[in-house]
Design a protein around this motif. Structure first.
Motif, short mmCIF file in Angstrom:
data_model
loop_
_atom_site.label_atom_id
_atom_site.label_comp_id
_atom_site.label_asym_id
_atom_site.label_seq_id
_atom_site.Cartn_x
_atom_site.Cartn_y
_atom_site.Cartn_z
N GLU A 4 -5.60 0.50 2.63
CA GLU A 4 -4.54 -0.44 2.49
C GLU A 4 -3.18 -0.30 3.35
N ALA A 5 -2.95 1.08 3.28
CA ALA A 5 -1.85 1.23 4.11
C ALA A 5 -1.79 0.96 5.71
N GLU A 24 -0.96 5.62 -11.60
CA GLU A 24 0.26 5.65 -10.86
C GLU A 24 0.90 7.26 -10.68
N GLU A 63 6.32 5.02 0.80
CA GLU A 63 5.72 3.78 1.76
C GLU A 63 4.49 3.58 1.40
N GLU A 66 4.25 1.90 -2.08
CA GLU A 66 5.27 0.73 -1.82
C GLU A 66 6.17 0.66 -3.23
N VAL A 67 6.75 1.78 -3.35
CA VAL A 67 7.71 2.02 -4.37
C VAL A 67 8.97 2.58 -3.75
#
Ligand SMILES: [Zn+2]
Lengths: 101, 134
Positions: A98-99, B72, B92, B95-96
């Motif tokens: 995904e990254a 998480e 990154e 995404e947090v």
């Protein structure tokens, strides 16, 4: 000493058995609150040397640092010596894909 | 034999409940806060304060315990402690914000340490705190 008393003991009083001058020494509370960042090499607002000096000198805090190091060593050892569980591996690959996308 | 197993199970469950209460009391629900205290640090006082018991735990059990973490927390722990990525790279990837990464690492590691501590007690790698300690 009760469990909660022990807990309070961890965060009361100044640095324990400290040899350096008190003015140069960060308090126990501050040292313990940045253990993770110290081990990560990503300390905010305090130098690595200051934190290291505290753990080198403080008999109360040093065991906690050692425990955290032993914990991380065990994880790294397990990670290199053992294949990651399949679910974990798949999820990690998915995340990395995904990254890249 | 059944009674012994059952007692070990129940003792483990009580210990976990006690840990959960202490985590909630000392750390709060929203993150580590200014004075994070790891309940395992307290449990090992006078028994194995430097955490040498971690060395005795087999790799397979450690990896399984990581796999059992909530997703998480698991991802943060894997990316940091197994992959060695810095906070910024994990932030990154996930995404947090970096603060969230640090919070997830804190909670994830704490949960993992609790599980491994309970396991070490049950396996006899470390002495449990006795009632007279309390
Ligand atoms: Zn200290």
């Amino acid at each position: 000493m009760s469990f909660l008393d022990k807990l309070k003991f961890l965060f009361t009083g100044a640095a324990h058995d400290v040899g350096a001058s008190p003015s140069a020494m960060i308090p126990c509370e501050e040292a313990l609150s940045v253990v993770d960042d110290f081990l990560e090499g990503e300390l905010p607002g305090v130098s690595h040397e200051q934190v290291k000096a505290h753990f080198d000198a403080c008999q109360r805090c040093y065991p906690h640092l050692h425990l955290e190091e032993a914990f991380r060593d065990a994880i790294r050892r397990a990670g290199t010596g053992q294949r990651a569980p399949v679910g974990l591996k798949l999820k990690l690959m998915e995340l990395l894909a995904e990254a890249d996308a | 034999m059944f009674t012994i197993c059952r007692n070990v199970f129940l003792r483990g469950r009580e210990r976990r409940q006690r840990h959960d209460e202490i985590v909630t009391e000392t750390v709060g629900q929203d993150g580590p806060g200014p004075n994070p205290v790891n309940p395992v640090w307290v449990s090992v006082l006078g028994v194995d304060p430097e955490g040498d018991f971690f060395e005795s735990i087999v790799d397979e059990h450690i990896m399984q315990a990581i796999d059992d973490l909530p997703e998480e927390y698991r991802m943060a722990v894997v990316l940091s402690d197994l992959e060695g990525l810095p906070y910024a790279d994990i932030a990154e990837l996930m995404e947090v914000p970096v603060g969230t990464v640090k919070s997830r690492l804190f909670w994830g590691r704490m949960q993992l340490q609790n599980v491994l501590y309970d396991y070490a007690v049950e396996m006899g790698y470390i002495a449990a705190r006795t009632e007279t300690d309390e």
